[in-house]
Scaffold this motif. Structure first.
Motif, PDB file in Angstrom:
ATOM      1  N   MET A 176      -2.972  -0.951  10.065  1.00  0.00           N
ATOM      2  CA  MET A 176      -1.645   0.515  10.112  1.00  0.00           C
ATOM      3  C   MET A 176      -0.830   0.124   8.714  1.00  0.00           C
ATOM      4  SD  MET A 176      -1.648   2.503  12.624  1.00  0.00           S
ATOM      5  CE  MET A 176      -0.215   1.358  13.651  1.00  0.00           C
ATOM      6  N   LEU A 177       0.050  -0.917   9.671  1.00  0.00           N
ATOM      7  CA  LEU A 177       0.774  -1.152   8.357  1.00  0.00           C
ATOM      8  C   LEU A 177       0.945  -1.557   7.404  1.00  0.00           C
ATOM      9  CD1 LEU A 177       2.682  -3.095  11.328  1.00  0.00           C
ATOM     10  CD2 LEU A 177       3.671  -1.264  10.365  1.00  0.00           C
ATOM     11  N   ASP A 178      -0.076  -2.576   7.069  1.00  0.00           N
ATOM     12  CA  ASP A 178      -0.133  -2.880   5.817  1.00  0.00           C
ATOM     13  C   ASP A 178      -0.568  -1.367   4.930  1.00  0.00           C
ATOM     14  OD1 ASP A 178       0.438  -5.453   5.944  1.00  0.00           O
ATOM     15  OD2 ASP A 178      -2.049  -5.438   6.337  1.00  0.00           O
ATOM     16  N   ARG A 179      -1.834  -0.738   5.731  1.00  0.00           N
ATOM     17  CA  ARG A 179      -1.750   0.782   5.072  1.00  0.00           C
ATOM     18  C   ARG A 179       0.019   1.280   4.365  1.00  0.00           C
ATOM     19  NH1 ARG A 179      -6.773   1.027   8.568  1.00  0.00           N
ATOM     20  NH2 ARG A 179      -5.077   2.603   8.978  1.00  0.00           N
ATOM     21  N   MET A 180       0.545   1.166   5.341  1.00  0.00           N
ATOM     22  CA  MET A 180       1.599   2.404   5.858  1.00  0.00           C
ATOM     23  C   MET A 180       3.024   1.804   4.470  1.00  0.00           C
ATOM     24  SD  MET A 180       4.319   3.594   8.239  1.00  0.00           S
ATOM     25  CE  MET A 180       3.111   3.265   9.398  1.00  0.00           C
ATOM     26  N   GLY A 181       3.154   0.252   4.627  1.00  0.00           N
ATOM     27  CA  GLY A 181       3.522  -0.389   3.646  1.00  0.00           C
ATOM     28  C   GLY A 181       2.879  -0.118   2.084  1.00  0.00           C
ATOM     29  N   ASN A 182       1.474  -0.133   1.709  1.00  0.00           N
ATOM     30  CA  ASN A 182       1.033   0.915   0.085  1.00  0.00           C
ATOM     31  C   ASN A 182       1.667   1.851   0.310  1.00  0.00           C
ATOM     32  OD1 ASN A 182       0.802  -2.122   0.023  1.00  0.00           O
ATOM     33  ND2 ASN A 182      -2.063  -1.839   0.850  1.00  0.00           N
ATOM     34  N   GLU A 183       1.549   2.861   0.847  1.00  0.00           N
ATOM     35  CA  GLU A 183       1.722   4.185   0.690  1.00  0.00           C
ATOM     36  C   GLU A 183       2.774   4.102   0.268  1.00  0.00           C
ATOM     37  OE1 GLU A 183       0.262   6.536   3.718  1.00  0.00           O
ATOM     38  OE2 GLU A 183      -2.428   5.803   3.646  1.00  0.00           O
ATOM     39  N   MET A 184       3.805   3.169   1.140  1.00  0.00           N
ATOM     40  CA  MET A 184       5.696   3.671   0.984  1.00  0.00           C
ATOM     41  C   MET A 184       6.325   3.209  -0.520  1.00  0.00           C
ATOM     42  SD  MET A 184       6.898   5.728   3.026  1.00  0.00           S
ATOM     43  CE  MET A 184       8.241   4.810   3.609  1.00  0.00           C
ATOM     44  N   ASP A 185       5.048   2.189  -0.956  1.00  0.00           N
ATOM     45  CA  ASP A 185       4.734   1.472  -2.494  1.00  0.00           C
ATOM     46  C   ASP A 185       5.415   3.097  -3.410  1.00  0.00           C
ATOM     47  OD1 ASP A 185       6.275  -0.930  -1.563  1.00  0.00           O
ATOM     48  OD2 ASP A 185       4.044  -1.851  -1.500  1.00  0.00           O
TER      49      ASP A 185
ATOM     50  N   SER B 249       4.505   5.642  -3.083  1.00  0.00           N
ATOM     51  CA  SER B 249       5.488   7.796  -2.960  1.00  0.00           C
ATOM     52  C   SER B 249       6.799   6.789  -3.312  1.00  0.00           C
ATOM     53  CB  SER B 249       5.748   7.784  -1.669  1.00  0.00           C
ATOM     54  OG  SER B 249       4.555   7.612  -0.716  1.00  0.00           O
ATOM     55  N   ARG B 250       7.472   5.257  -3.363  1.00  0.00           N
ATOM     56  CA  ARG B 250       8.709   5.552  -3.909  1.00  0.00           C
ATOM     57  C   ARG B 250       8.107   5.306  -5.584  1.00  0.00           C
ATOM     58  NH1 ARG B 250       8.959   0.160  -1.938  1.00  0.00           N
ATOM     59  NH2 ARG B 250      10.162   0.616  -0.092  1.00  0.00           N
ATOM     60  N   GLY B 251       7.096   4.508  -6.115  1.00  0.00           N
ATOM     61  CA  GLY B 251       7.321   4.746  -7.541  1.00  0.00           C
ATOM     62  C   GLY B 251       6.940   6.455  -8.471  1.00  0.00           C
ATOM     63  N   VAL B 252       5.851   7.256  -7.387  1.00  0.00           N
ATOM     64  CA  VAL B 252       6.970   8.786  -7.379  1.00  0.00           C
ATOM     65  C   VAL B 252       7.971   9.351  -7.766  1.00  0.00           C
ATOM     66  CG1 VAL B 252       5.874  10.966  -7.027  1.00  0.00           C
ATOM     67  CG2 VAL B 252       3.862   9.018  -7.524  1.00  0.00           C
TER      68      VAL B 252
END
Length: 123
Positions: free
Chosen positions: A70-79, A81-84
């Motif tokens: 779950m934390l890995d998925r959240m980290g990928n989603e945050m990355d 979002s950071r790009g957007v």
């Protein structure tokens, strides 16, 4: 001399029933059999505890793995979002640097449209 006899008598009374090699068994079971039964009960209790701890540690391991995924998925989603967000900030900088009224109007209109779309999708 009487004192020595009393000490020996007290000592004999204190250690009465103890032979050289262990306690003399006075019942139908020997002390060895009693110890074996106690050891068996203790081993059964320990075996139950070991099984419980093994099951508990397996559950903890499964929970940790789930949280790591779950934390890995959240980290990928945050990355992502950071790009957007960085792309959006670059566009803002570009708009504010040019100070073009036409670009400002398109930016405001874009925000209004995006807000309405999000509003209707969440409704």
């Amino acid at each position: 001399m009487n004192t020595r006899r009393d000490v020996r008598g007290n000592r004999a009374a204190l250690f009465d029933g103890i032979e050289e090699g262990g306690i003399r068994a006075s019942s139908s079971y020997s002390s060895h059999e009693i110890d074996e039964h106690e050891n068996e009960r203790a081993m059964d209790g320990l075996q139950d505890r070991v099984i419980l701890l093994k099951r508990l540690s397996g559950d903890i391991n499964e929970e940790v793995e789930t949280h790591n995924r779950m934390l890995d998925r959240m980290g990928n989603e945050m990355d992502a979002s950071r790009g957007v967000l960085s792309g959006t900030m670059d566009r803002f900088k570009m708009v504010f640097e040019t100070k073009s009224s036409r670009r400002m109007l398109s930016l405001v209109a874009s925000f209004v449209v995006i807000f309405l779309v999000v509003y209707y999708l969440t409704r």
